[in-house]
Design an enzyme around this catalytic site. Structure first.
Site, PDB file in Angstrom:
ATOM      1  CB  CYS A   2      -0.910   0.169   1.088  1.00 31.79           C
ATOM      2  SG  CYS A   2      -2.173  -1.313   1.326  1.00 31.79           S
ATOM      3  NE  ARG A  27       4.764   1.667  -0.114  1.00 37.07           N
ATOM      4  CZ  ARG A  27       5.887   1.158   0.773  1.00 37.07           C
ATOM      5  NH1 ARG A  27       7.049   1.309   0.303  1.00 37.07           N
ATOM      6  NH2 ARG A  27       5.404   1.176   1.860  1.00 37.07           N
ATOM      7  CD1 TRP A  77      -0.230  -6.541  -2.653  1.00 34.16           C
ATOM      8  CD2 TRP A  77      -0.730  -6.924  -0.722  1.00 34.16           C
ATOM      9  NE1 TRP A  77      -0.036  -7.711  -2.753  1.00 34.16           N
ATOM     10  CE2 TRP A  77      -0.195  -8.013  -1.097  1.00 34.16           C
ATOM     11  CE3 TRP A  77      -0.964  -7.098   0.849  1.00 34.16           C
ATOM     12  CZ2 TRP A  77      -0.161  -9.517  -0.603  1.00 34.16           C
ATOM     13  CZ3 TRP A  77      -0.713  -8.021   1.597  1.00 34.16           C
ATOM     14  CH2 TRP A  77      -0.412  -9.332   0.646  1.00 34.16           C
ATOM     15  CG  ASN A 103       0.165   2.346   3.763  1.00 34.41           C
ATOM     16  OD1 ASN A 103      -1.009   2.348   2.970  1.00 34.41           O
ATOM     17  ND2 ASN A 103       1.169   2.767   3.357  1.00 34.41           N
ATOM     18  N   GLY A 104      -1.519  -0.840   6.449  1.00 35.15           N
ATOM     19  CA  GLY A 104      -1.327  -1.618   7.960  1.00 35.15           C
ATOM     20  C   GLY A 104      -2.357  -2.497   8.224  1.00 35.15           C
ATOM     21  CD  GLU A 487      16.864 -14.193  -5.319  1.00 33.16           C
ATOM     22  OE1 GLU A 487      16.109 -14.699  -4.407  1.00 33.16           O
ATOM     23  OE2 GLU A 487      16.546 -13.371  -5.724  1.00 33.16           O
ATOM     24  CE  LYS A 491      13.751 -12.266  -8.033  1.00 32.72           C
ATOM     25  NZ  LYS A 491      14.402 -12.149  -6.630  1.00 32.72           N
ATOM     26  CD  GLU A 494       9.513 -12.720  -6.188  1.00 30.35           C
ATOM     27  OE1 GLU A 494      10.855 -12.504  -6.784  1.00 30.35           O
ATOM     28  OE2 GLU A 494       9.333 -11.824  -5.549  1.00 30.35           O
ATOM     29  CG  HIS A 510      17.299 -38.471  -0.096  1.00 28.96           C
ATOM     30  ND1 HIS A 510      17.629 -39.725   0.118  1.00 28.96           N
ATOM     31  CD2 HIS A 510      18.405 -37.921  -0.455  1.00 28.96           C
ATOM     32  CE1 HIS A 510      19.019 -39.785   0.330  1.00 28.96           C
ATOM     33  NE2 HIS A 510      19.467 -38.618   0.044  1.00 28.96           N
ATOM     34  CE  LYS A 610      11.555  -3.560  -4.458  1.00 20.75           C
ATOM     35  NZ  LYS A 610      12.247  -4.792  -4.993  1.00 20.75           N
TER      36      LYS A 610
END
Ligand code: AGP
Length: 615
Positions: A2, A27, A77, A103-104, A487, A491, A494, A510, A610
């Site tokens: 947000c 964001r 968001w 926000n929050g 990583e 990527k 995402e 395994h 973000k």
């Protein structure tokens, strides 16, 4: 997660708020909205999805607006309530005279909502935020003073909030308040701003006041008053932002992600400059504020982080244990905070975060501080709340990162870990002079090697074209590059939404080997000269025997690899210990080009934000 922009001043209010939201759009992009004070009336405009839709709503509604003099805006968001128009911010009170953006998460919103409904408030959304609008309005009815009303209202909120409030009876005053969510005031001349992050204001001013928890800012075009929760005035420091608006431009690249990948060589040069003067001198890391005797005795380090930063932390563990012989635990922040840890005053706790805002990591850091540990923060945002919690702060200096998928901040975190591990090794005397010279020499060569990869990216692009139709991938590695495999797979997940998993190569047999067939490509990270090469080669053979398509990411010149692997992605020669800083780059490009081929929204992938400011 947000974004908030509030403005009061002489410029075109819609343009300023829209520009600010544009710079925060990375964001969150589920919905957007603005409340504007126009002709003594609050007018609210909202849209679903990306910010561009709000622009269309505003131009279609232009006849409803004359010349707004102040306003607040938000990009969302979604947390409470689906991404819908009713749930988009700003939210208003029952009579519509008061608007709020937030926000929050308000944890006690259900109880508050029930009480307010009993008092006659009419709710229109499923959000926790709307509760704040009704609560402040209710307090305003009693106090007849907006500042007091905000103060009384926030005292009743539990959870995390950064809010910006305006009321049509109190024209051209915007009020901000925060607790456990970032908020700042941008200081201008004949204009002032409230925002949740600096990119929102950088076009207009570099002067900033960071609010701390439980502080309230009352802002008009010519005044800024900051008080604590009891109303006592606080004199806050005005800080100057260290970066330029150009950081928010794509500079001709199609996406921020591609631009940020290409910035990596210079970022490494900048970080090393001033830390390694020559290969014969010790690393200069004055940022670590623990005295040498304590460092020498240190026998436990805990590193906490999330997502990509967690992968950098995994490389950091490997380096610190290898260079300095200190035992290191790495843990996702969201796990650390829900268990009884052994953290104590003799533990060095390292928090790693690009944004410095990640709620899970902030909570973990606070817990570590309560145990009297020395807290070292490695972050790309020295201006963040997490940075301000630090006893020692290593700013990674990657510059603002706009693409939601972290790339340049990851490499900057890795380089910071190389420097920290070398520094600890030098203090503890665990490294030989020859090793130190070689590794410093090799570190300095990294940017040139990455430039080589970037200028020969056509083979990676071709590999992306061949493999873009696959729905599943496994990336395998061992040792220090296991984090690289995690990583690289993250990527790909995402930005292309492909199911990619990083896995320890030795663990394939395994269990996951059961999934292998011609539909499941396996990407192997193979660095010759190290201790893992032959074993990973065998694990790749095992995958081939199950008809998996194979990709090698390697610095080997062995021509025989072409017989085993369907595609061989070559990287410059590099020693195994430094290879994570090289191997991450082709994997970033591979993910980028696959997402590009699939036509995905590379910089703003669905469902992500973000900064993740909720736990
Ligand atoms: C990285 O590409 C992701 N967007 C995400 O995993 C991120 O690394 C994570 O949310 C942690 O963020 P931080 O580094 O800002 O704390």
């Amino acid at each position: 997660m947000c974004g908030i922009v509030g403005y009061v001043g002489h410029r075109n209010v819609v343009d300023v708020i829209f520009k600010g939201l544009t710079n925060l759009e990375y964001r969150g992009y589920d919905s957007a909205g603005m409340a504007l004070l126009d002709q003594n009336e609050i007018k609210v405009f909202k849209s679903l999805g990306k910010l561009i839709n709000l622009k269309n709503v505003l131009s279609e509604s232009s006849a409803q607006l004359t010349a707004p003099t102040s306003g607040i805006g938000h990009i969302r968001w979604a947390t409470h309530g689906s991404p819908s128009l009713e749930n988009a911010h700003p939210h208003t009170c029952t009579c519509g005279k008061l608007a709020v953006v937030h926000n929050g998460i308000i944890e006690n919103y259900k109880e508050l909502r029930e009480e307010l409904i009993k008092k006659g408030c009419k709710f229109r959304s499923q959000t926790d935020t709307e509760t704040i609008a009704h609560l402040v309005a209710h307090e305003y009815e009693n106090a007849k003073d907006l500042e007091i009303a905000v103060r009384n209202a926030v005292k009743k909120l539990q959870g995390a909030y950064a809010i910006c409030v305006m009321h049509q009876n109190v024209p051209d005053v915007i009020i901000g308040a925060r607790k456990n969510a970032p908020m700042l005031v941008g200081v201008g001349e004949g204009e002032n701003f409230i925002a949740s992050d600096t990119p929102a204001i950088i076009e207009y001013t570099k002067k900033t006041i960071y609010l701390d928890d439980n502080e309230i800012a009352v802002v008009t075009k010519n005044s800024i008053k900051i008080t604590d929760i009891h109303g006592a005035v606080i004199n806050k420091k005005v800080e100057t932002l260290p970066w330029e608006p150009v950081a928010l431009s794509k500079l001709g690249y199609k996406h921020f992600m591609l631009k940020e990948i290409h910035e990596q060589p210079d970022i490494i040069r900048n970080i090393l400059n001033g830390k390694i003067y020559d290969i014969d001198s010790p690393v200069v890391l004055n940022e670590v504020k623990i005295d040498k005797d304590t460092l020498k005795k240190l026998n436990k380090i805990q590193i906490i982080a999330c997502g990509t930063s967690l992968h950098a932390a995994m490389v950091g563990k490997y380096l610190i244990e290898d260079f300095a012989g200190i035992s290191v635990d790495v843990e996702p922040s969201s796990e650390y905070i829900y268990r009884k840890t052994t953290t104590d005053s003799s533990t060095l706790v390292i928090g790693v975060s690009q944004s410095g805002e990640t709620a899970d990591t902030i909570t973990a850091i606070k817990q570590a501080k309560e145990k009297n540990s020395h807290v070292l923060i490695i972050t790309n945002r020295p201006d963040s709340y997490m940075a301000r919690l630090a006893d020692s702060l290593i700013p990674v200096n990657a510059g603002i990162e706009v693409s939601v998928a972290a790339t340049k901040s990851y490499i900057a975190q890795l380089i910071s870990f190389y420097l920290l591990a070398l520094h600890l090794g030098e203090i503890k005397g665990t490294l030989s002079g020859d090793f130190l010279k070689n590794i410093k020499h090799e570190l300095i060569q990294l940017p040139t090697k990455i430039e080589e990869i970037l200028s020969n990216a056509s083979s990676i692009k071709e590999c992306a074209r061949i493999f873009s139709s696959f729905k599943n991938f496994i990336y395998i590695a061992r040792g220090i590059n296991l984090a690289t495999a995690y990583e690289g797979a993250l990527k790909l997940k995402e930005i292309s939404y492909i199911n990619a998993t990083g896995y320890p190569a030795g663990e394939l047999k395994h269990g996951p080997i059961a999934m292998l067939d011609e539909t499941m490509p396996v990407l192997s990270i193979l660095i010759p000269g190290g201790i893992t090469y032959d074993k990973i080669l065998s694990n790749s053979e095992e995958a081939k025997a199950r008809n998996a398509k194979l990709i090698a990411l390697t610095s080997s010149d062995d021509e025989n690899l072409k017989a085993l692997f369907d595609v061989v992605l070559k990287i410059p020669h590099v020693c195994e210990i430094l290879s994570p800083a090289i191997c991450c780059v082709p994997l970033q490009l591979l993910a980028y080009y696959i997402a590009e081929f699939l036509g995905k929204d590379v910089d703003q992938p669905r469902n992500l934000a973000k900064s993740v400011t909720v736990e």
